[in-house]
Design an enzyme around this catalytic site. Structure first.
Site, mmCIF file in Angstrom:
data_model
loop_
_atom_site.group_PDB
_atom_site.id
_atom_site.type_symbol
_atom_site.label_atom_id
_atom_site.label_comp_id
_atom_site.label_asym_id
_atom_site.label_seq_id
_atom_site.Cartn_x
_atom_site.Cartn_y
_atom_site.Cartn_z
ATOM 1 N N CYS A 117 0.803 -1.302 0.057
ATOM 2 C CA CYS A 117 0.003 0.058 0.046
ATOM 3 C C CYS A 117 0.867 1.390 -0.103
ATOM 4 C CB CYS A 117 -0.877 0.098 1.294
ATOM 5 S SG CYS A 117 -1.918 -1.406 1.101
ATOM 6 N N HIS A 257 -3.547 7.230 2.089
ATOM 7 C CA HIS A 257 -3.568 5.995 1.603
ATOM 8 C C HIS A 257 -5.159 5.481 2.189
ATOM 9 C CE1 HIS A 257 -3.853 1.747 0.359
ATOM 10 N NE2 HIS A 257 -3.847 1.408 1.863
ATOM 11 N N ASN A 287 -10.119 0.237 -0.787
ATOM 12 C CA ASN A 287 -8.528 -0.036 -0.746
ATOM 13 C C ASN A 287 -8.187 -0.613 -2.105
ATOM 14 O OD1 ASN A 287 -5.832 -0.254 -0.338
ATOM 15 N ND2 ASN A 287 -6.098 -1.335 1.808
HETATM 16 O O1 UT7 Z 1 -4.127 -1.114 3.413
HETATM 17 C C1 UT7 Z 1 -3.151 -2.339 4.028
HETATM 18 C C2 UT7 Z 1 -3.305 -2.292 5.372
HETATM 19 N N1 UT7 Z 1 -4.477 -2.673 6.003
HETATM 20 C C3 UT7 Z 1 -5.004 -1.985 6.837
HETATM 21 O O2 UT7 Z 1 -4.959 -0.747 7.165
HETATM 22 C C4 UT7 Z 1 -6.385 -2.724 7.427
HETATM 23 C C5 UT7 Z 1 -6.164 -2.443 8.984
HETATM 24 N N2 UT7 Z 1 -7.368 -3.300 9.681
HETATM 25 C C6 UT7 Z 1 -8.690 -2.725 9.556
HETATM 26 O O3 UT7 Z 1 -9.117 -1.827 8.783
HETATM 27 C C7 UT7 Z 1 -9.602 -3.377 10.581
HETATM 28 O O4 UT7 Z 1 -9.212 -4.037 11.390
HETATM 29 C C8 UT7 Z 1 -10.665 -4.139 9.686
HETATM 30 C C9 UT7 Z 1 -11.572 -3.463 8.816
HETATM 31 C C10 UT7 Z 1 -10.029 -5.346 8.902
HETATM 32 C C11 UT7 Z 1 -11.504 -4.973 10.916
HETATM 33 O O5 UT7 Z 1 -12.235 -4.086 11.634
HETATM 34 P P1 UT7 Z 1 -12.114 -3.935 12.946
HETATM 35 O O6 UT7 Z 1 -12.926 -2.861 13.912
HETATM 36 O O7 UT7 Z 1 -10.557 -4.292 13.558
HETATM 37 O O8 UT7 Z 1 -13.088 -5.374 13.421
HETATM 38 P P2 UT7 Z 1 -12.303 -6.813 14.172
HETATM 39 O O9 UT7 Z 1 -11.548 -7.601 13.437
HETATM 40 O O10 UT7 Z 1 -11.903 -6.166 15.644
HETATM 41 O O11 UT7 Z 1 -14.084 -7.312 14.563
HETATM 42 C C12 UT7 Z 1 -14.910 -7.130 15.132
HETATM 43 C C13 UT7 Z 1 -16.128 -7.922 15.102
HETATM 44 C C14 UT7 Z 1 -15.679 -9.402 15.212
HETATM 45 O O12 UT7 Z 1 -17.023 -9.789 15.730
HETATM 46 P P3 UT7 Z 1 -17.006 -10.472 17.396
HETATM 47 O O13 UT7 Z 1 -15.589 -11.212 17.589
HETATM 48 O O14 UT7 Z 1 -16.629 -8.787 18.202
HETATM 49 O O15 UT7 Z 1 -18.061 -10.918 17.720
HETATM 50 C C15 UT7 Z 1 -15.742 -9.727 13.845
HETATM 51 O O16 UT7 Z 1 -15.907 -11.205 13.737
HETATM 52 O O17 UT7 Z 1 -16.569 -7.584 13.837
HETATM 53 C C16 UT7 Z 1 -16.777 -9.049 13.230
HETATM 54 N N3 UT7 Z 1 -16.624 -8.942 12.017
HETATM 55 C C17 UT7 Z 1 -17.516 -8.380 10.998
HETATM 56 N N4 UT7 Z 1 -18.818 -8.277 11.151
HETATM 57 C C18 UT7 Z 1 -19.559 -8.079 10.129
HETATM 58 C C19 UT7 Z 1 -15.469 -8.703 10.976
HETATM 59 N N5 UT7 Z 1 -15.741 -8.573 9.778
HETATM 60 C C20 UT7 Z 1 -17.121 -8.395 9.544
HETATM 61 C C21 UT7 Z 1 -17.929 -8.113 8.473
HETATM 62 N N6 UT7 Z 1 -18.996 -7.803 8.695
HETATM 63 N N7 UT7 Z 1 -17.127 -7.975 7.378
#
Ligand code: UT7
Length: 333
Positions: A117, A257, A287
């Site tokens: 990225c 980004h 992204n």
């Molecule tokens: O460009 C390259 C570099 N990459 C990045 O910068 C990405 C960095 N990471 C992120 O942007 C975020 O971590 C994500 C968008 C990937 C995920 O968001 P988050 O707020 O960190 O969510 P999480 O992984 O902590 O998950 C929270 C909850 C989980 O459920 P429980 O365990 O709390 O019940 C996940 O299973 O959200 C759930 N979840 C979803 N729910 C609905 C994860 N993905 C989804 C989804 N829809 N698509």
């Protein structure tokens, strides 16, 4: 003594495919919902390159042609094409060479640059050095990624994030005091474990087993990447401003980004830039990895004025991160 040659961005091109993959459509593919995606990431839809035989170079080439048309140059005048990508058409030859061939850039050399990225910032910094050396006069940096080729559309944690697209800039010697003023680039291989593609490289060549285990898709530990990204991108942009004795008030645009709106907001806050001065198109394109920053420039080009201070900032796989300061070198045409 000869005056230092200053490299400037003198034209911008872009290309996004027509097909829109909306959050509503994703709701029918994985267990997710529009509300979650919008609030956690800012993405509403992304573009996907459809069609048999279509690859990253098929987006990079129109972006380069767009830029040549705007600048009024023949592709044969280009000295060098740097293609920043993690989704090369093939492992080799370089996608830059394929783009050069497709656009008729018959007098240039090209190579691919892999910094995920942050690729576009690494590419602009490399291209700038080529211009500053006096050796080359027209260097094209194209950020192009067909992320849909490596996204697992049954993994709700990654498939909601990524889209396809390409953006390109032309670097040329410019007026002193305008152009690419400074860059800070960083990388840390210890972060590789959090964001990578497991198979297809020399570590784990492709096999029936690697395909069955879905090891050719993006592997991301989202929370871990988020933690590093939110600090890394903001800190490096802050460091760049400090080094140049600037504050947020001196900056016309933050060009971040587009990985997650929450990361962008944190960066803007850290360097004191209000939201109306932040280029944001994550809602439309998601992204697109190397293409996010040039696609912002492409969309905002008509609003940019000569003398505007722009701060680019990125964080991505590697880990790689960085920030670039640009004094915009031309008024809207
Ligand atoms: O460009 C390259 C570099 N990459 C990045 O910068 C990405 C960095 N990471 C992120 O942007 C975020 O971590 C994500 C968008 C990937 C995920 O968001 P988050 O707020 O960190 O969510 P999480 O992984 O902590 O998950 C929270 C909850 C989980 O459920 P429980 O365990 O709390 O019940 C996940 O299973 O959200 C759930 N979840 C979803 N729910 C609905 C994860 N993905 C989804 C989804 N829809 N698509």
């Amino acid at each position: 003594m000869q005056e230092k040659i200053q490299a400037a961005i003198t034209a911008v091109g872009g290309y996004v495919p027509e097909y829109r993959l909306t959050n509503k459509i994703l709701e029918t593919m994985v267990d997710t919902n529009d509300e979650w995606i919008k609030t956690r990431t800012g993405v509403e839809e992304r573009r996907i390159l459809k069609g048999e035989g279509k690859a990253t170079s098929d987006m990079g080439a129109p972006a380069v042609l767009d830029l040549c048309k705007k600048r009024g140059i023949d592709p044969a005048e280009i000295d060098c094409i740097i293609c920043c990508t993690v989704t090369a058409d093939m492992l080799f030859p370089a996608t830059a060479n394929l783009i050069a061939h497709k656009v008729g850039a018959v007098n240039c050399f090209g190579f691919d640059l892999g910094a995920a990225c942050s690729g576009f910032l690494f590419g602009v910094t490399t291209g700038t050095a080529f211009i500053e050396s006096g050796r080359y006069k027209k260097v094209v940096v194209v950020g192009a990624d067909k992320m849909s080729a490596i996204v697992d559309y049954s993994d709700r944690t990654t498939c909601i994030l990524f889209g396809d697209g390409a953006g390109a800039v032309l670097l040329e010697p410019g007026e002193p005091g305008f152009g690419v003023m400074d860059s800070i680039l960083k990388s840390d291989g210890s972060g590789g474990k959090f964001l990578h593609q497991k198979a297809g490289g020399s570590l784990k060549p492709s096999s029936m087993e690697t395909v069955a285990a879905k090891e050719h898709y993006i592997y991301q530990e989202g929370q871990a990447v988020f933690k590093f990204a939110v600090v890394g991108m903001a800190d490096v942009a802050y460091e760049l401003l400090q080094r140049n004795n600037l504050t947020g008030e001196d900056i016309s645009w933050l060009v971040p980004h587009q990985a997650n709106k929450r990361i962008i907001d944190a960066t803007a806050n850290r360097i004191g830039i209000p939201s109306q001065k932040v280029m944001l198109n994550i809602q439309k394109f998601g992204n697109t990895t190397s293409a996010t920053i040039p696609l912002c420039l492409w969309e905002w080009e008509n609003k940019l004025k000569k003398g505007d201070n722009l701060v680019f900032a990125a964080f991505g796989g590697g880990f790689t991160w960085g920030s670039t300061l640009v004094k915009w070198a031309y008024d809207p045409k």
